[in-house]
Design a protein around this motif. Structure first.
Motif: not given
Ligand code: MEV
Length: 310
Positions: A11, A13, A17-18, A20-21, A136-137, A139-140, A184, A264-265
């Protein structure tokens, strides 16, 4: 010999990202790189993993946890061999761990005749993701299971973004691997230090994801690119970009991209680029010429699938 096979996509993003957590919207897409899991007969549980192109093998620990959780929830004996082959570089921001645990959950479910849909497979994958990333949120796992393009917010049903035609995105790997978990925690320390400012950024990024999903759906890559640039600036401001990622973004823009951002992160991993139609291939070659592994991702890509072979 009975053999169950499953394949799950990597995947990227697109935005969010971030943040979304902590509950902002994120937009994510499945990519044309896969993790394949096979389950075959064995006296006890064994996990073998192998990565293509020296890209770092998926770790067995989270996979074992997914299998054990499934065995207790669906009442089957965890006695089989799980073999994993990955085309997704670990630590690159392309969802290697989520694609692995989704593929394993699907192959294990198929082998044990348990019928699970994408959202259930994403839920099982989260057992492994929690071990890898702690908070983790989701989303992945959601996008690796469902495929396509997904608008995701923690605690809500993921929304499929319908793409009426194919879209092309450029992905390029900085060559720097990093641990998502460390990125994170860095962001959460900043959020704890400046909660009000962080809240404002989170609201802005959530709005970017909603707008980006409409632009991706309508094929307005120019506006999508502008949103990517904005999102990259926010990610830089919270400290998850670095010099190499910034220089990759700048190089893409100087080659005519509409926009680019880390995906991503961060702290390494990959960038994602939106470019004018017809220019994507020259941007891929330009980034390769600068020594980065780059590829053109045609989306949408289907989600996890599984089947039995004898
Ligand atoms: C990691 O692919 C995406 C982050 O937002 C972590 C998450 O959503 O779990 C950094």
């Amino acid at each position: 010999m009975k053999r169950a096979v499953a394949e799950a996509p990597a995947k990227a993003i697109v935005t969010g990202e971030h943040f979304v957590v902590d509950g902002s919207w994120a937009l994510a897409v499945a990519l044309p790189r896969k993790v394949r899991a096979e389950v075959t007969e064995a006296d006890e549980l064994r996990v073998d993993s192998e990565a293509g192109g020296g890209s770092g093998s998926p770790r067995p620990g989270p996979v074992l946890e997914v299998v054990r959780a499934m065995s207790s929830e669906f009442s089957f004996a965890p006695s089989f061999r799980v073999s994993i082959r990955s085309q997704v570089p670990a630590g690159s921001g392309l969802g290697s761990s989520a694609a692995t645990s989704v593929a394993v959950a699907a192959a294990v479910a198929r082998y044990n005749s348990v019928d699970l849909g994408a959202s259930e497979l994403a839920r099982m994958s989260m057992v492994g993701e929690k071990r890898v990333h702690r908070t983790p949120s989701g989303v992945d796992s959601a996008v690796c299971a469902a495929g396509g393009a997904v608008l995701f917010r923690r605690g809500a049903e993921p929304r499929t973004v319908h793409l009426p035609g194919a879209r092309s995105l450029v992905i390029a790997f900085s060559g720097q691997r990093r641990a998502t978990r460390r990125q994170i925690s860095k962001v959460s320390r900043l959020r704890d230090a400046f909660p009000h400012m962080f809240e404002g950024l989170a609201a802005a990024v959530g709005a970017m994801s909603l707008e980006a999903s409409e632009r991706l759906a309508s094929g307005d890559m120019e506006t999508l690119g502008r949103i990517l640039n904005l999102n990259h600036a926010v990610l830089s401001s919270i400290g998850v970009s670095n010099q190499r990622l910034d220089s990759m973004v700048d190089a893409s823009l100087s080659m005519g991209a509409f926009g680019a951002k880390l995906t991503g992160a961060g702290g390494g991993g990959c960038i994602l680029v939106a470019a004018p139609e017809g220019k994507e291939k020259s941007i891929v070659s330009g980034l390769r010429g600068r020594g980065f592994e780059a590829f053109l991702a045609e989306i949408p890509v289907e989600g996890v699938k599984s089947w039995l072979e004898s």
